[in-house]
Design a protein around this motif. Structure first.
Motif: not given
Length: 395
Positions: A132-146
């Motif tokens: 969950d933490a990794a995916l939320r960081s991914m969303r912050t950096a590159h957006g919800a789609t990615m």
């Protein structure tokens, strides 16, 4: 009487040495392969007059068994396996299963970004909280789609660990859905009046004529095709006698290869046959009579007679719509417009899904049929419910 105990997978039985003569020994044993079948494995040793008991042959056999065991264990998953390595394995399996080159390119690009957030994380450390933490960081950096694409990759990768009995359950399954922080904008749908106005403007535009935008935009309006499907259309896909168009493929760009027309659609439902309105049939008949376009294999080629790039086509349309004051009408707007007109006519969402090539009716209803419109008929209905005499007044 109990039989001989079965060997464990990857193990061998007692090694026997058999003298073959002339200083040559053979070593052999039974070995249980990864498929569960026990096979006889044997190996000849070198001719050596000093090898009195066949030890050289046994050493050669043990080397063969070790190599056999290593080849079976290639890609073996354990608690110490890196999650990033599992993602690579998952991508390889997707490619073997024939996943679309465009999808594979998207996933591989997403994976290059995902690696920064899972680093050296091992399978045994892949808890739901860490995912969950990794995916939320991914969303912050590159957006919800990615981030959603990353979630798909991680779920598939860690399922390999579940299949290998390393994990009891997939930790990504318990991660909450990743929602966009901003409301998705999406393409706008046009009204019938706006469509007529748009057709009039593009037909009198020198830029649209120069870039060969008039005919393809007309067919988008007439069919609601995807841009890649439109540019993949061949003359053989049109039945002039019945006025039917069959979607048989699409144009994609493959990294390292360039543009390709592939004989597949976005989904099974995408391979469909749809009727053409009269204005589209007339346009195609005129186009086929033209010296250049009628001689090409695809209906809408590039100026060089090759496949037309969907991205370049979209850029040309953005320039055209800006010059003609057509607002936010993207090439996808025509697809959404067809769905909305189908809805306005009272036709079912199933008809819309079949026409647009959607696998699920819910996609047509939720994403393509315009929402949030003002329905005066609801107010009229409530007036009649509260005041039954109103019907007589209205009549």
């Amino acid at each position: 009487m109990a039989g001989r105990p079965q060997l464990r997978i990857g193990s061998h039985g007692k090694i026997q040495r058999v003298y073959q003569g002339n200083g040559v020994w053979m070593a052999r044993c039974r070995y249980r392969d990864a498929d569960g079948v026990t096979r006889l494995v044997q190996k000849l040793g070198p001719a050596d007059e000093y090898d009195q008991h066949g030890k050289l042959a046994e050493d050669a056999l043990i080397a063969v068994l070790s190599e056999r065991r290593r080849s079976e264990n290639t890609g073996e998953v354990g608690p110490g396996t890196k999650v990033s390595d599992l993602v690579e394995q998952h991508l390889s399996r997707l490619a073997e299963d024939g996943r679309s080159p465009v999808t594979m390119s998207t996933y591989r690009f997403t994976n290059t970004k995902l690696k920064k957030f899972i680093g050296g994380l091992r399978v045994g450390e892949a808890s739901p909280a860490r995912m969950d933490a990794a995916l939320r960081s991914m969303r912050t950096a590159h957006g919800a789609t990615m981030a959603r694409q990353s979630k798909t990759l991680l779920r598939g990768a860690l399922q390999l660990a579940v299949m290998a009995s390393v994990l009891n359950s997939n930790p990504v399954r318990d991660v909450q859905p990743l929602r966009s922080k901003a409301q998705p904008k999406g393409a706008v749908a046009l009204t019938a009046d706006q469509l007529r106005d748009l057709l009039t403007k593009i037909q009198s535009s020198p830029y649209c004529e120069e870039c060969d935008l008039i005919d393809p935009i007309t067919l988008l309006i007439a069919t609601g095709l995807r841009r890649s499907e439109l540019l993949g259309l061949q003359w053989t896909d049109i039945d002039e006698r019945t006025g039917l168009l069959t979607v048989t493929g699409k144009v994609i760009r493959v990294t390292g290869e360039g543009l390709r027309r592939i004989e597949e659609t976005k989904s099974v439902a995408g391979r469909r046959t749809i009727p053409l309105p009269k204005f589209a049939i007339e346009m195609l008949q005129r186009r086929k009579d033209l010296p250049y376009f009628g001689e090409q294999k695809v209906i809408f080629p590039s100026t060089a007679g090759t496949l037309r790039d969907p991205n370049n086509f979209a850029k040309q349309w953005r320039t055209a719509r800006a010059e003609l004051g057509l607002g936010e009408a993207t090439t996808h707007s025509f697809r959404k417009t067809v769905a909305t007109l189908i809805d306005d006519e009272g036709l079912s969402a199933r008809i819309g899904a079949d026409h647009l090539g959607h696998s699920h009716v819910s996609m047509t209803q939720d994403r393509y049929m315009s929402r949030g419109r003002i329905h005066n008929e609801v107010a009229d209905l409530l007036d009649r419910a509260v005041d039954p005499d109103l019907d007589a007044v209205l009549l």
